[in-house]
Design a protein around this motif. Structure first.
Motif, PDB file in Angstrom:
ATOM      1  N   ARG A 131      -8.550 -31.436  34.642  1.00 51.75           N
ATOM      2  CA  ARG A 131      -9.598 -32.443  34.638  1.00 51.75           C
ATOM      3  C   ARG A 131      -9.791 -33.083  36.001  1.00 51.75           C
ATOM      4  O   ARG A 131     -10.923 -33.334  36.418  1.00 51.75           O
ATOM      5  CB  ARG A 131      -9.241 -33.509  33.596  1.00 51.75           C
ATOM      6  N   THR A 132      -8.702 -33.330  36.726  1.00 56.05           N
ATOM      7  CA  THR A 132      -8.778 -34.117  37.965  1.00 56.05           C
ATOM      8  C   THR A 132      -8.573 -33.309  39.242  1.00 56.05           C
ATOM      9  O   THR A 132      -8.926 -33.779  40.316  1.00 56.05           O
ATOM     10  CB  THR A 132      -7.707 -35.218  37.968  1.00 56.05           C
ATOM     11  N   LYS A 133      -7.945 -32.137  39.109  1.00 50.84           N
ATOM     12  CA  LYS A 133      -7.546 -31.324  40.270  1.00 50.84           C
ATOM     13  C   LYS A 133      -6.574 -32.073  41.190  1.00 50.84           C
ATOM     14  O   LYS A 133      -6.442 -31.752  42.361  1.00 50.84           O
ATOM     15  CB  LYS A 133      -8.759 -30.844  41.083  1.00 50.84           C
ATOM     16  N   ASP A 134      -5.877 -33.058  40.625  1.00 49.74           N
ATOM     17  CA  ASP A 134      -4.885 -33.837  41.364  1.00 49.74           C
ATOM     18  C   ASP A 134      -3.572 -33.063  41.380  1.00 49.74           C
ATOM     19  O   ASP A 134      -2.853 -33.010  40.390  1.00 49.74           O
ATOM     20  CB  ASP A 134      -4.698 -35.207  40.713  1.00 49.74           C
ATOM     21  N   ILE A 135      -3.246 -32.455  42.512  1.00 51.36           N
ATOM     22  CA  ILE A 135      -2.054 -31.614  42.645  1.00 51.36           C
ATOM     23  C   ILE A 135      -0.769 -32.414  42.437  1.00 51.36           C
ATOM     24  O   ILE A 135       0.263 -31.864  42.044  1.00 51.36           O
ATOM     25  CB  ILE A 135      -2.056 -30.873  44.000  1.00 51.36           C
ATOM     26  N   ASP A 136      -0.830 -33.719  42.673  1.00 47.76           N
ATOM     27  CA  ASP A 136       0.362 -34.553  42.499  1.00 47.76           C
ATOM     28  C   ASP A 136       0.892 -34.493  41.066  1.00 47.76           C
ATOM     29  O   ASP A 136       2.089 -34.600  40.838  1.00 47.76           O
ATOM     30  CB  ASP A 136       0.085 -36.002  42.885  1.00 47.76           C
ATOM     31  N   ARG A 137       0.014 -34.314  40.097  1.00 44.64           N
ATOM     32  CA  ARG A 137       0.461 -34.207  38.701  1.00 44.64           C
ATOM     33  C   ARG A 137       1.342 -32.968  38.507  1.00 44.64           C
ATOM     34  O   ARG A 137       2.320 -33.002  37.789  1.00 44.64           O
ATOM     35  CB  ARG A 137      -0.728 -34.157  37.752  1.00 44.64           C
ATOM     36  N   LEU A 138       0.980 -31.881  39.173  1.00 42.66           N
ATOM     37  CA  LEU A 138       1.788 -30.665  39.062  1.00 42.66           C
ATOM     38  C   LEU A 138       3.098 -30.802  39.830  1.00 42.66           C
ATOM     39  O   LEU A 138       4.139 -30.314  39.386  1.00 42.66           O
ATOM     40  CB  LEU A 138       0.995 -29.458  39.561  1.00 42.66           C
TER      41      LEU A 138
END
Length: 104
Positions: free
Chosen positions: A49-56
């Motif tokens: 949804r966000t493409k926020d790599i920090d979540r991965l």
């Protein structure tokens, strides 16, 4: 849209780590395995949804920490014991602090 599942090959340098992680997975109860998978899917959905790599990145650090902790002698039993409490669910505790508490 179609997807093709391709299992990535494990680098020989990572085989030992993956083997240790799978040993931890095999010792989890089905409900514990479900909780891990839910956590993985939450991170996957959030990234999608966000493409926020920090979540991965946080997910990989969390799983790495889980594997490290579960391999510590007595941790799994302490985590499962209702009377030994290592904290409430959702409380943040560093891995080193948990290991220190287990050794006490």
């Amino acid at each position: 849209m179609s997807f093709e599942y391709v299992r990535p090959r494990t680098s020989p340098a990572d085989e030992d780590v993956v083997e240790q992680a799978m040993a931890v997975w095999d010792r989890l109860t089905p409900s514990e395995q479900r909780e891990v998978f839910v956590t993985v899917m939450q991170a996957v959905a959030a990234y999608g949804r966000t493409k926020d790599i920090d979540r991965l990145v946080k997910l990989t650090e969390s799983i790495d920490g889980m594997v490290h902790l579960e391999r510590q002698p007595g941790f799994t039993e302490a985590r499962r014991a209702p009377t030994r409490g290592l904290g409430r669910p959702g409380d943040g505790v560093y891995v080193d602090e948990l290991i220190r508490r287990l050794r006490e």
